[in-house]
Scaffold this motif. Structure first.
Motif, PDB file in Angstrom:
ATOM      1  N   GLU A  52      21.153 -29.832   0.235  1.00 12.36           N
ATOM      2  CA  GLU A  52      19.704 -29.756   0.382  1.00 12.36           C
ATOM      3  C   GLU A  52      19.251 -28.410  -0.169  1.00 12.36           C
ATOM      4  O   GLU A  52      19.779 -27.369   0.230  1.00 12.36           O
ATOM      5  N   VAL A  53      18.305 -28.439  -1.101  1.00 12.86           N
ATOM      6  CA  VAL A  53      17.886 -27.230  -1.813  1.00 12.86           C
ATOM      7  C   VAL A  53      16.422 -26.937  -1.513  1.00 12.86           C
ATOM      8  O   VAL A  53      15.560 -27.811  -1.642  1.00 12.86           O
ATOM      9  N   ASP A  54      16.144 -25.707  -1.114  1.00 16.23           N
ATOM     10  CA  ASP A  54      14.769 -25.279  -0.871  1.00 16.23           C
ATOM     11  C   ASP A  54      14.045 -25.056  -2.185  1.00 16.23           C
ATOM     12  O   ASP A  54      14.660 -24.812  -3.229  1.00 16.23           O
ATOM     13  N   LYS A  55      12.730 -25.136  -2.123  1.00 14.67           N
ATOM     14  CA  LYS A  55      11.909 -24.784  -3.276  1.00 14.67           C
ATOM     15  C   LYS A  55      11.548 -23.303  -3.223  1.00 14.67           C
ATOM     16  O   LYS A  55      11.384 -22.760  -2.129  1.00 14.67           O
ATOM     17  N   PRO A  56      11.458 -22.658  -4.398  1.00 12.20           N
ATOM     18  CA  PRO A  56      11.707 -23.178  -5.744  1.00 12.20           C
ATOM     19  C   PRO A  56      13.183 -23.478  -5.972  1.00 12.20           C
ATOM     20  O   PRO A  56      14.045 -22.722  -5.515  1.00 12.20           O
ATOM     21  N   LEU A  57      13.458 -24.582  -6.666  1.00 10.40           N
ATOM     22  CA  LEU A  57      14.839 -25.044  -6.811  1.00 10.40           C
ATOM     23  C   LEU A  57      15.683 -24.111  -7.664  1.00 10.40           C
ATOM     24  O   LEU A  57      16.844 -23.865  -7.356  1.00 10.40           O
ATOM     25  N   GLY A  58      15.124 -23.635  -8.768  1.00 11.76           N
ATOM     26  CA  GLY A  58      15.887 -22.763  -9.651  1.00 11.76           C
ATOM     27  C   GLY A  58      16.884 -23.518 -10.504  1.00 11.76           C
ATOM     28  O   GLY A  58      18.014 -23.060 -10.714  1.00 11.76           O
ATOM     29  N   LEU A  59      16.484 -24.684 -11.027  1.00 11.27           N
ATOM     30  CA  LEU A  59      17.358 -25.453 -11.916  1.00 11.27           C
ATOM     31  C   LEU A  59      16.527 -26.203 -12.946  1.00 11.27           C
ATOM     32  O   LEU A  59      15.311 -26.369 -12.779  1.00 11.27           O
ATOM     33  N   THR A  60      17.187 -26.654 -14.001  1.00 13.22           N
ATOM     34  CA  THR A  60      16.542 -27.423 -15.066  1.00 13.22           C
ATOM     35  C   THR A  60      17.270 -28.745 -15.212  1.00 13.22           C
ATOM     36  O   THR A  60      18.507 -28.780 -15.223  1.00 13.22           O
ATOM     37  N   LEU A  61      16.502 -29.833 -15.307  1.00 13.34           N
ATOM     38  CA  LEU A  61      17.070 -31.169 -15.449  1.00 13.34           C
ATOM     39  C   LEU A  61      16.875 -31.697 -16.859  1.00 13.34           C
ATOM     40  O   LEU A  61      15.893 -31.365 -17.523  1.00 13.34           O
ATOM     41  N   GLY A  62      17.810 -32.528 -17.302  1.00 12.88           N
ATOM     42  CA  GLY A  62      17.717 -33.152 -18.616  1.00 12.88           C
ATOM     43  C   GLY A  62      18.121 -34.609 -18.549  1.00 12.88           C
ATOM     44  O   GLY A  62      18.809 -35.037 -17.611  1.00 12.88           O
ATOM     45  N   GLN A  63      17.697 -35.390 -19.550  1.00 10.08           N
ATOM     46  CA  GLN A  63      18.017 -36.819 -19.597  1.00 10.08           C
ATOM     47  C   GLN A  63      19.371 -37.035 -20.260  1.00 10.08           C
ATOM     48  O   GLN A  63      19.659 -36.462 -21.305  1.00 10.08           O
ATOM     49  N   LYS A  64      20.207 -37.852 -19.643  1.00 15.57           N
ATOM     50  CA  LYS A  64      21.503 -38.182 -20.237  1.00 15.57           C
ATOM     51  C   LYS A  64      21.335 -39.332 -21.223  1.00 15.57           C
ATOM     52  O   LYS A  64      20.525 -40.228 -21.003  1.00 15.57           O
ATOM     53  N   PRO A  65      22.080 -39.343 -22.308  1.00 13.49           N
ATOM     54  CA  PRO A  65      22.025 -40.477 -23.243  1.00 13.49           C
ATOM     55  C   PRO A  65      22.428 -41.764 -22.539  1.00 13.49           C
ATOM     56  O   PRO A  65      23.433 -41.809 -21.841  1.00 13.49           O
ATOM     57  N   GLY A  66      21.630 -42.801 -22.709  1.00 10.95           N
ATOM     58  CA  GLY A  66      21.932 -44.076 -22.083  1.00 10.95           C
ATOM     59  C   GLY A  66      21.450 -44.204 -20.654  1.00 10.95           C
ATOM     60  O   GLY A  66      21.709 -45.208 -20.002  1.00 10.95           O
ATOM     61  N   GLY A  67      20.746 -43.198 -20.148  1.00 10.57           N
ATOM     62  CA  GLY A  67      20.226 -43.266 -18.782  1.00 10.57           C
ATOM     63  C   GLY A  67      20.938 -42.322 -17.849  1.00 10.57           C
ATOM     64  O   GLY A  67      22.134 -42.070 -17.984  1.00 10.57           O
ATOM     65  N   GLY A  68      20.191 -41.791 -16.919  1.00  9.12           N
ATOM     66  CA  GLY A  68      20.768 -40.841 -15.975  1.00  9.12           C
ATOM     67  C   GLY A  68      20.202 -39.449 -16.176  1.00  9.12           C
ATOM     68  O   GLY A  68      19.584 -39.144 -17.203  1.00  9.12           O
ATOM     69  N   VAL A  69      20.398 -38.607 -15.182  1.00  8.43           N
ATOM     70  CA  VAL A  69      19.852 -37.248 -15.189  1.00  8.43           C
ATOM     71  C   VAL A  69      20.993 -36.260 -14.975  1.00  8.43           C
ATOM     72  O   VAL A  69      21.901 -36.513 -14.181  1.00  8.43           O
ATOM     73  N   VAL A  70      20.949 -35.149 -15.687  1.00  9.57           N
ATOM     74  CA  VAL A  70      21.986 -34.129 -15.572  1.00  9.57           C
ATOM     75  C   VAL A  70      21.330 -32.765 -15.379  1.00  9.57           C
ATOM     76  O   VAL A  70      20.220 -32.529 -15.852  1.00  9.57           O
ATOM     77  N   ILE A  71      21.993 -31.882 -14.659  1.00  8.67           N
ATOM     78  CA  ILE A  71      21.519 -30.503 -14.510  1.00  8.67           C
ATOM     79  C   ILE A  71      21.946 -29.720 -15.747  1.00  8.67           C
ATOM     80  O   ILE A  71      23.141 -29.584 -16.013  1.00  8.67           O
ATOM     81  N   THR A  72      20.987 -29.228 -16.494  1.00  8.45           N
ATOM     82  CA  THR A  72      21.293 -28.525 -17.744  1.00  8.45           C
ATOM     83  C   THR A  72      21.372 -27.017 -17.568  1.00  8.45           C
ATOM     84  O   THR A  72      21.975 -26.332 -18.392  1.00  8.45           O
ATOM     85  N   ALA A  73      20.767 -26.467 -16.518  1.00  6.73           N
ATOM     86  CA  ALA A  73      20.811 -25.023 -16.285  1.00  6.73           C
ATOM     87  C   ALA A  73      20.540 -24.724 -14.822  1.00  6.73           C
ATOM     88  O   ALA A  73      19.784 -25.440 -14.166  1.00  6.73           O
ATOM     89  N   VAL A  74      21.176 -23.685 -14.309  1.00  7.03           N
ATOM     90  CA  VAL A  74      20.989 -23.232 -12.934  1.00  7.03           C
ATOM     91  C   VAL A  74      20.762 -21.727 -12.957  1.00  7.03           C
ATOM     92  O   VAL A  74      21.557 -20.988 -13.540  1.00  7.03           O
ATOM     93  N   GLU A  75      19.666 -21.287 -12.338  1.00  6.73           N
ATOM     94  CA  GLU A  75      19.353 -19.855 -12.311  1.00  6.73           C
ATOM     95  C   GLU A  75      20.311 -19.120 -11.382  1.00  6.73           C
ATOM     96  O   GLU A  75      20.537 -19.535 -10.250  1.00  6.73           O
ATOM     97  N   GLY A  76      20.853 -18.022 -11.872  1.00  7.74           N
ATOM     98  CA  GLY A  76      21.750 -17.226 -11.054  1.00  7.74           C
ATOM     99  C   GLY A  76      21.027 -16.623  -9.861  1.00  7.74           C
ATOM    100  O   GLY A  76      19.972 -16.017 -10.013  1.00  7.74           O
ATOM    101  N   GLY A  77      21.574 -16.810  -8.683  1.00  7.59           N
ATOM    102  CA  GLY A  77      20.937 -16.294  -7.479  1.00  7.59           C
ATOM    103  C   GLY A  77      19.820 -17.155  -6.948  1.00  7.59           C
ATOM    104  O   GLY A  77      19.211 -16.811  -5.923  1.00  7.59           O
ATOM    105  N   GLY A  78      19.499 -18.272  -7.624  1.00 10.38           N
ATOM    106  CA  GLY A  78      18.439 -19.162  -7.161  1.00 10.38           C
ATOM    107  C   GLY A  78      18.922 -20.068  -6.033  1.00 10.38           C
ATOM    108  O   GLY A  78      20.102 -20.075  -5.661  1.00 10.38           O
ATOM    109  N   ASN A  79      17.994 -20.854  -5.496  1.00  8.90           N
ATOM    110  CA  ASN A  79      18.328 -21.721  -4.366  1.00  8.90           C
ATOM    111  C   ASN A  79      19.350 -22.795  -4.735  1.00  8.90           C
ATOM    112  O   ASN A  79      20.215 -23.144  -3.922  1.00  8.90           O
ATOM    113  N   ALA A  80      19.261 -23.326  -5.961  1.00 12.34           N
ATOM    114  CA  ALA A  80      20.229 -24.339  -6.391  1.00 12.34           C
ATOM    115  C   ALA A  80      21.624 -23.747  -6.494  1.00 12.34           C
ATOM    116  O   ALA A  80      22.610 -24.370  -6.089  1.00 12.34           O
TER     117      ALA A  80
END
Length: 235
Positions: A52-80
């Motif tokens: 469970e992640v508090d806001k602000p999340l501190g991450l970036t999401l991207g679309q996977k080829p063929g469907g699905g979601v992937v985390i593309t970046a995570v901020e250092g020291g962020g909640n994620a």
């Protein structure tokens, strides 16, 4: 040549054949062990993580080829990052728009909209290090119950009231006193008057006015039983 000297041609052929057969068995056994190691390493690499992640999340999401979601970046020291999420994790479920339900993360836009609609924290279920999961085949699933769920530091800072009937802790950004009188516990549907102030340090209610409903029912049942005994005893 030295080994086979003095032997007949038939005996020499037999010994040479036995030698190559033994070498072949050794190589096949070694190859089999190596394959087993690779299979075991692959099977043990994939794991599912729920946080469970508090806001602000501190991450970036991207679309996977063929469907699905992937985390593309995570901020250092962020909640994620503090929650343990990493870049490359495939998102399987996230919190829904409302209620305690998790929805499969299939389309990036839909998942982002659901996350933005959450007023406080977001629940994530991700797959790490294994084969891609076909999220389209995943059904909706209930989120873990809030009762007994460990609060994050940000939630502890906002926690002000607790439900006396089920233990649900109110930690939303809107002050509890500003909630309407019709507010009910999202976990057990108890009315607002069944909430008491919450002490984060002790994890207990402060000056709770009324005991839990279970205690009240128990007291009434006990008094009724004592009264029945007295009546029958007098007869």
């Amino acid at each position: 040549k030295t080994t086979l000297q003095g032997l007949s041609l038939q005996e020499s052929k037999r010994r040479v054949s036995d030698h190559f057969l033994a070498v072949s068995k050794t190589k096949n056994a070694t190859r089999s062990l190596d394959n087993n190691k690779i299979t075991a390493r692959t099977a043990g690499a994939s794991k599912t993580i729920e946080v469970e992640v508090d806001k602000p999340l501190g991450l970036t999401l991207g679309q996977k080829p063929g469907g699905g979601v992937v985390i593309t970046a995570v901020e250092g020291g962020g909640n994620a990052a503090k929650a343990g999420l990493k870049s490359g994790d495939q998102v399987l479920y996230t919190s829904s728009f409302f209620g305690d339900e998790l929805w499969p993360a299939d389309k990036l836009g839909f998942t982002k909209t659901a996350i933005q609609a959450k007023p406080d924290s977001v629940y994530f279920v991700v797959n790490r290090g294994g084969a891609d999961v076909d999220v389209k085949r995943l059904p909706k699933r209930p989120a873990p119950p809030r009762f007994g769920r460990k609060l994050t530091e940000a939630q502890k800072a906002r926690a002000t009231h607790i439900c006396l009937d089920c233990g649900y802790i109110y930690f939303l950004q809107k002050p509890f006193d500003e909630l309407p009188d019709t507010y009910v516990c999202p976990q057990c549907q108890a009315p607002k008057k069944r909430f008491a102030r919450y002490d984060v340090n002790t994890g207990k209610p402060i000056g709770s006015g009324l005991p839990p409903i279970g205690v009240i029912i128990g007291l009434i049942a006990g008094i009724g039983a004592v009264g029945a005994l007295l009546v029958y005893g007098l007869q």
